[in-house]
Motif scaffolding. Sequence first.
Motif, PDB file in Angstrom:
ATOM      1  N   LEU A  65       0.859  -1.176   0.000  1.00 45.64           N
ATOM      2  CA  LEU A  65       0.000   0.000   0.000  1.00 45.64           C
ATOM      3  C   LEU A  65       0.897   1.229   0.000  1.00 45.64           C
ATOM      4  N   LEU A  66       0.520   2.221  -0.781  1.00 45.70           N
ATOM      5  CA  LEU A  66       1.236   3.491  -0.836  1.00 45.70           C
ATOM      6  C   LEU A  66       0.355   4.562  -0.207  1.00 45.70           C
ATOM      7  N   VAL A  67       0.858   5.174   0.854  1.00 41.10           N
ATOM      8  CA  VAL A  67       0.144   6.245   1.545  1.00 41.10           C
ATOM      9  C   VAL A  67       0.750   7.566   1.090  1.00 41.10           C
ATOM     10  N   LEU A  68      -0.061   8.404   0.462  1.00 43.37           N
ATOM     11  CA  LEU A  68       0.390   9.704  -0.040  1.00 43.37           C
ATOM     12  C   LEU A  68      -0.166  10.806   0.849  1.00 43.37           C
ATOM     13  N   SER A  69       0.727  11.568   1.479  1.00 40.17           N
ATOM     14  CA  SER A  69       0.354  12.694   2.336  1.00 40.17           C
ATOM     15  C   SER A  69       0.955  13.957   1.730  1.00 40.17           C
ATOM     16  N   VAL A  70       0.109  14.924   1.384  1.00 40.98           N
ATOM     17  CA  VAL A  70       0.575  16.148   0.725  1.00 40.98           C
ATOM     18  C   VAL A  70       0.873  17.212   1.778  1.00 40.98           C
ATOM     19  N   GLU A  71       2.106  17.668   1.771  1.00 44.92           N
ATOM     20  CA  GLU A  71       2.538  18.704   2.716  1.00 44.92           C
ATOM     21  C   GLU A  71       2.320  20.098   2.134  1.00 44.92           C
ATOM     22  N   GLN A  72       2.616  20.258   0.861  1.00 43.20           N
ATOM     23  CA  GLN A  72       2.499  21.558   0.210  1.00 43.20           C
ATOM     24  C   GLN A  72       2.165  21.343  -1.263  1.00 43.20           C
ATOM     25  N   GLY A  73       1.273  22.165  -1.807  1.00 43.11           N
ATOM     26  CA  GLY A  73       0.911  22.056  -3.214  1.00 43.11           C
ATOM     27  C   GLY A  73      -0.302  21.178  -3.422  1.00 43.11           C
ATOM     28  N   THR A  74      -0.533  20.804  -4.681  1.00 43.11           N
ATOM     29  CA  THR A  74      -1.659  19.955  -5.057  1.00 43.11           C
ATOM     30  C   THR A  74      -1.155  18.838  -5.965  1.00 43.11           C
ATOM     31  N   VAL A  75      -1.653  17.631  -5.731  1.00 38.49           N
ATOM     32  CA  VAL A  75      -1.173  16.439  -6.434  1.00 38.49           C
ATOM     33  C   VAL A  75      -2.373  15.655  -6.949  1.00 38.49           C
ATOM     34  N   ARG A  76      -2.255  15.115  -8.159  1.00 41.00           N
ATOM     35  CA  ARG A  76      -3.277  14.227  -8.707  1.00 41.00           C
ATOM     36  C   ARG A  76      -2.810  12.781  -8.562  1.00 41.00           C
ATOM     37  N   LEU A  77      -3.688  11.957  -8.009  1.00 42.18           N
ATOM     38  CA  LEU A  77      -3.435  10.523  -7.882  1.00 42.18           C
ATOM     39  C   LEU A  77      -4.479   9.792  -8.712  1.00 42.18           C
ATOM     40  N   SER A  78      -4.019   8.982  -9.658  1.00 45.21           N
ATOM     41  CA  SER A  78      -4.932   8.248 -10.538  1.00 45.21           C
ATOM     42  C   SER A  78      -4.648   6.763 -10.434  1.00 45.21           C
ATOM     43  N   PHE A 119      -0.763   2.960 -11.488  1.00 41.80           N
ATOM     44  CA  PHE A 119      -1.217   4.240 -10.939  1.00 41.80           C
ATOM     45  C   PHE A 119      -0.216   5.315 -11.341  1.00 41.80           C
ATOM     46  N   ALA A 120      -0.627   6.563 -11.174  1.00 42.51           N
ATOM     47  CA  ALA A 120       0.250   7.701 -11.469  1.00 42.51           C
ATOM     48  C   ALA A 120       0.036   8.785 -10.427  1.00 42.51           C
ATOM     49  N   ILE A 121       1.132   9.423 -10.013  1.00 46.43           N
ATOM     50  CA  ILE A 121       1.099  10.546  -9.076  1.00 46.43           C
ATOM     51  C   ILE A 121       1.737  11.738  -9.779  1.00 46.43           C
ATOM     52  N   THR A 122       0.970  12.823  -9.907  1.00 42.59           N
ATOM     53  CA  THR A 122       1.415  13.965 -10.699  1.00 42.59           C
ATOM     54  C   THR A 122       1.175  15.268  -9.933  1.00 42.59           C
ATOM     55  N   PRO A 123       2.214  15.889  -9.390  1.00 43.45           N
ATOM     56  CA  PRO A 123       2.051  17.225  -8.796  1.00 43.45           C
ATOM     57  C   PRO A 123       1.731  18.251  -9.879  1.00 43.45           C
ATOM     58  N   GLU A 124       0.852  19.205  -9.540  1.00 42.53           N
ATOM     59  CA  GLU A 124       0.468  20.219 -10.519  1.00 42.53           C
ATOM     60  C   GLU A 124       1.528  21.306 -10.650  1.00 42.53           C
ATOM     61  N   ALA A 125       2.388  21.429  -9.663  1.00 44.07           N
ATOM     62  CA  ALA A 125       3.480  22.400  -9.686  1.00 44.07           C
ATOM     63  C   ALA A 125       4.490  21.931  -8.646  1.00 44.07           C
ATOM     64  N   GLU A 126       5.395  22.810  -8.242  1.00 43.67           N
ATOM     65  CA  GLU A 126       6.333  22.426  -7.185  1.00 43.67           C
ATOM     66  C   GLU A 126       5.546  22.070  -5.931  1.00 43.67           C
ATOM     67  N   CYS A 127       5.988  21.034  -5.252  1.00 42.93           N
ATOM     68  CA  CYS A 127       5.231  20.541  -4.109  1.00 42.93           C
ATOM     69  C   CYS A 127       6.165  19.882  -3.102  1.00 42.93           C
TER      70      CYS A 127
END
Length: 325
Positions: A71-84, A106-114
């Motif tokens: 399992l991959l746990v994604l926690s966003v500290e700063q910015g916005t990220v798309r998880l598909s 799956f794919a993880i794509t930050p929309e900008a610097e994050c």
Amino acid sequence: MTELKRTDAAPTLEQAFADASCPMRVKGTSPEPPRVDALHLMKLSLIRVVGGPFQFDRDARTIGDHDPEQLLVLSVEQGTVRLSQGEVTSRIGAGRVAICRTGRPFAITPEAECAIRIGLFPRSLIRLPDSRISHLFADLAANEKPSERMLAVLFDEVLQHERVEASAPATYYIDAFLDLVAAHFAEMLQPGPDDVTGSRRSFLLIQTREFIEQRLWDPDLDPQVIADHHHISLRYLHKLFASIGLTVSGWIRATRLERCRRDLANPALASLKISAIGARWGIPNATVLSRLFHEHYGMTPSQYRAAVRNGIEPELQELDEFPAT
């Protein structure tokens, strides 16, 4: 003494994921590579990534035939990220958490610097059947949950450690992380505020499971004892657990075995006999403990303890159900 395994030099993002037994494809459009901090803590890997924009993913070719399911746990500290993943795409902002399976593309794509935090661990360490949580993968809770804030704190506190002088604290860090992930799934399974009947049922489920946790030491703990304590019928208790895809006896057994497994892996309890560990959690018969442990994990308690002592991370079998018998 065993220390937390931290890379001496700053790893690349590809290296950090490879060390976590989860190879990724990494694509970046920024001239500067992202800053990466990685900590591999027995079966738990924690990774912090700062930079971007970039993308990392796993496709059918990246996922090997023998890759361990994690399992991959994604926690966003700063910015916005798309998880598909599959047909689900979530847009995850700062302070939010989402979880996906590494055995499926799956794919993880930050929309900008994050700045993001990632935790990776075997799927088998979460004792919830796929039938209950498969629809939650890559999804985002409607509102921020307490578990999301606590996971962020745990990520940051553990990643700040330069050294841990013994492996005993590491065991507790892993337990805390897994408990918070399980709590996050439980929060997402909670009924909405308008579902009064569902809310009452959910509250009673929490009460009964807390009671089980508190009485694991009692070998006489069974569904009738639980039903009597909560002044409900045995039939209704079974219906409660069936509503989340579990059985009462199966949950008791799985919880006891997981506590035994954690104690067997804890170096602070290395001198404690296996029979004593079983007795701590309501399984005083060593023969019964060995049989149940083997049925649940695919190896005996002594085999598991020996492997952990030799620095081997056993690949435990994954159960999708918790049988009642």
